[in-house]
Scaffold this active site. Structure first.
Site, PDB file in Angstrom:
ATOM      1  N   SER A   7      38.209  51.418  49.872  1.00 25.80           N
ATOM      2  CA  SER A   7      39.787  51.946  50.983  1.00 25.80           C
ATOM      3  C   SER A   7      40.429  51.330  50.342  1.00 25.80           C
ATOM      4  O   SER A   7      40.507  49.912  51.077  1.00 25.80           O
ATOM      5  CB  SER A   7      38.972  52.859  51.673  1.00 25.80           C
ATOM      6  OG  SER A   7      39.986  53.624  52.204  1.00 25.80           O
ATOM      7  N   TYR A  32      36.762  52.983  61.236  1.00 25.93           N
ATOM      8  CA  TYR A  32      36.696  52.698  59.600  1.00 25.93           C
ATOM      9  C   TYR A  32      37.318  51.775  58.843  1.00 25.93           C
ATOM     10  O   TYR A  32      36.589  50.998  57.684  1.00 25.93           O
ATOM     11  CB  TYR A  32      37.148  53.830  59.220  1.00 25.93           C
ATOM     12  CG  TYR A  32      37.262  54.284  58.012  1.00 25.93           C
ATOM     13  CD1 TYR A  32      36.710  54.828  57.108  1.00 25.93           C
ATOM     14  CD2 TYR A  32      39.053  54.216  57.035  1.00 25.93           C
ATOM     15  CE1 TYR A  32      36.662  55.137  56.224  1.00 25.93           C
ATOM     16  CE2 TYR A  32      39.130  54.079  55.591  1.00 25.93           C
ATOM     17  CZ  TYR A  32      37.990  54.834  54.897  1.00 25.93           C
ATOM     18  OH  TYR A  32      38.245  54.571  54.103  1.00 25.93           O
ATOM     19  N   LYS A  68      35.488  48.555  56.606  1.00 31.03           N
ATOM     20  CA  LYS A  68      35.976  48.613  54.761  1.00 31.03           C
ATOM     21  C   LYS A  68      36.855  46.977  54.604  1.00 31.03           C
ATOM     22  O   LYS A  68      37.064  46.506  53.524  1.00 31.03           O
ATOM     23  CB  LYS A  68      36.942  49.770  54.167  1.00 31.03           C
ATOM     24  CG  LYS A  68      36.838  51.015  54.997  1.00 31.03           C
ATOM     25  CD  LYS A  68      35.471  51.137  53.538  1.00 31.03           C
ATOM     26  CE  LYS A  68      35.074  52.904  53.169  1.00 31.03           C
ATOM     27  NZ  LYS A  68      34.099  52.520  52.293  1.00 31.03           N
TER      28      LYS A  68
END
Length: 332
Positions: A176, A188, A192
C-alpha cells in the site's frame, strides 16, 4: 552567439537517437508479455478472494487461461466467486492467521500442482483494522491487523515458496502507499511497512532461483475493506471506552470533525476502478521483465508516493493539515 552547423548537427543527432531509443523501448514494452500459450494452464494461488482486488483478480486470471486456486475466508465468498468464474477455477477456505489452516491449504495446493509447481503466488489478503490516534489504542488493535497483513502473508509465502521455486515463478505482494508513508495511525501502516521490507529481502533471496518478486502499492481504493460505516463503528466503540482525561484532551466533537476531514480526503483521492490494481498483478505474472514495484491509482502516483520521498518535516506539515485540532492537550 549562433551555434555552428556542426553543433546543430550534433544536437539533431542526439535528439534523433534519443527519440529512436524511446520508440524502440516503447515497442519492446508493448510486446513484453510472455506468449499466452506458454502460460495457459499454469497455476496461480491468490489469497483474499472473497471480494475486492482478490475477487476481481481471480476472475480475470481465470479468463486468461490460468488455473486459479482462490483462497477465501468465508464459504459465501467462495460460492460467489465460483458462480462468477469458469469450472476450472478452484476455491479453498483459508484463514491466513491460523497456522493449521495455512498448512492444510498448502498441502492441498502441493497435491494439486504436482511437479509443475506454482507459477504465481499473489498475497492479497489484508485488512485495514481500527484507525485512531495511537493513545486511544491497545496492543490488540495493532496485533490483529499485523497478524493478517504481515505475519499471515509471510506464513503463506513460506509454505508456498518450494512450489514457486519449482516453477521458477512469480510472487506478488500487495502492500500500500501506507507501506511507504504513515498515512494513518494504528496497525495498518506498520504492517505494510513490514510487507515492504519482507518483499525486498525475499526478492534478493529468490534471484538465484529464477523467481521474480514484485510489490504493488495501491493508493486509496473503494473496497469492502474500506467500508465507512464499519470503520466509524469501530472508532466509536474505542472512543466510548477511553478514559475521561483523553476524551477531554481531544474534545467531544473530535469524532465528528475527524469524520468530516476523512470524507474530504476520500472524495479527493479515492479510486473506484479496481482493475488498476489487477492490471499490475497481470503484468507481474505475464511480463518477461516484471517491475519490482507497481503503483496503482492516480493518488498514489501523483501525491502519496512523491510525498513519501520528501523530507520528514514536509511530510509532517502536509499530513497534519488533515488532522483535527485538539480541544485541550493539557487536560487531565
Amino acid at each position: 552567439m549562433f551555434l555552428s552547423e556542426d553543433n546543430n548537427l550534433g544536437i539533431f543527432l542526439y535528439v534523433f537517437l534519443l527519440s529512436a531509443g524511446y520508440y524502440l523501448w516503447r515497442r519492446w514494452r508493448s510486446n513484453d508479455n510472455l506468449r499466452a500459450a506458454s502460460l495457459a494452464g499454469k497455476y496461480v494461488f491468490i489469497t483474499g478472494c472473497d471480494s475486492g482486488f482478490g475477487h476481481l483478480a481471480a476472475r480475470t486470471l481465470d479468463k486468461k487461461g490460468f488455473r486459479v486456486i482462490a483462497a477465501c475466508l468465508t464459504e459465501k465468498g467462495a460460492a460467489d466467486l465460483k458462480a462468477a468464474a469458469s469450472k476450472q477455477l478452484q476455491t479453498m477456505l483459508l484463514n491466513v492467521t491460523d497456522d493449521n489452516s495455512v498448512g492444510l491449504v498448502a498441502e492441498r495446493v502441493k497435491k494439486e500442482v504436482g511437479e509443475e509447481g506454482l507459477w504465481g503466488l499473489i498475497n492479497n489478503a489484508g485488512q485495514i483494522g481500527p484507525s485512531a490516534p495511537t493513545d486511544w489504542l491497545k496492543i490488540e488493535h495493532f496485533r490483529e491487523t499485523i497478524e493478517v497483513n504481515l505475519i499471515g502473508l509471510i506464513n503463506v509465502t513460506l509454505h508456498m515458496l518450494p512450489l514457486v521455486k519449482k516453477a521458477k515463478g512469480r510472487i506478488v505482494n500487495v502492500s500500500s502507499v501506507g507501506g511507504c508513508l504513515a498515512i494513518c495511525s494504528g496497525g495498518y501502516c506498520p504492517s505494510k511497512f513490514g510487507v515492504e521490507a519482507f518483499n525486498d529481502s525475499l526478492r534478493q533471496d529468490m534471484k538465484a532461483f529464477g523467481v521474480n518478486v514484485s510489490c504493488i502499492e495501491p493508493g486509496l481504493f473503494k473496497t469492502p475493506l474500506s467500508d465507512k460505516t464499519k470503520m466509524w463503528e469501530r472508532k466509536l466503540n474505542i472512543w466510548n471506552e477511553l478514559p475521561s482525561d483523553i476524551r477531554q484532551q481531544y474534545g467531544e466533537d473530535y469524532l465528528a470533525k475527524d469524520a468530516e476531514k476523512k470524507e474530504e480526503l476520500v472524495q479527493r483521492f479515492q479510486n473506484t476502478d479496481l482493475s488498476l490494481v489487477v492490471k499490475c498483478m497481470e503484468h507481474a505474472l505475464m511480463s518477461r521483465c516484471p517491475q519490482i514495484r507497481y503503483s496503482a491509482g492516480h493518488d498514489a502516483k501523483v501525491f502519496w508516493l512523491p510525498l513519501s520521498r520528501m523530507p520528514a518535516f514536509l511530510q509532517d506539515y502536509v499530513l497534519m493539515k488533515n488532522k483535527v485540532k485538539l480541544a485541550d492537550p493539557t487536560a487531565g
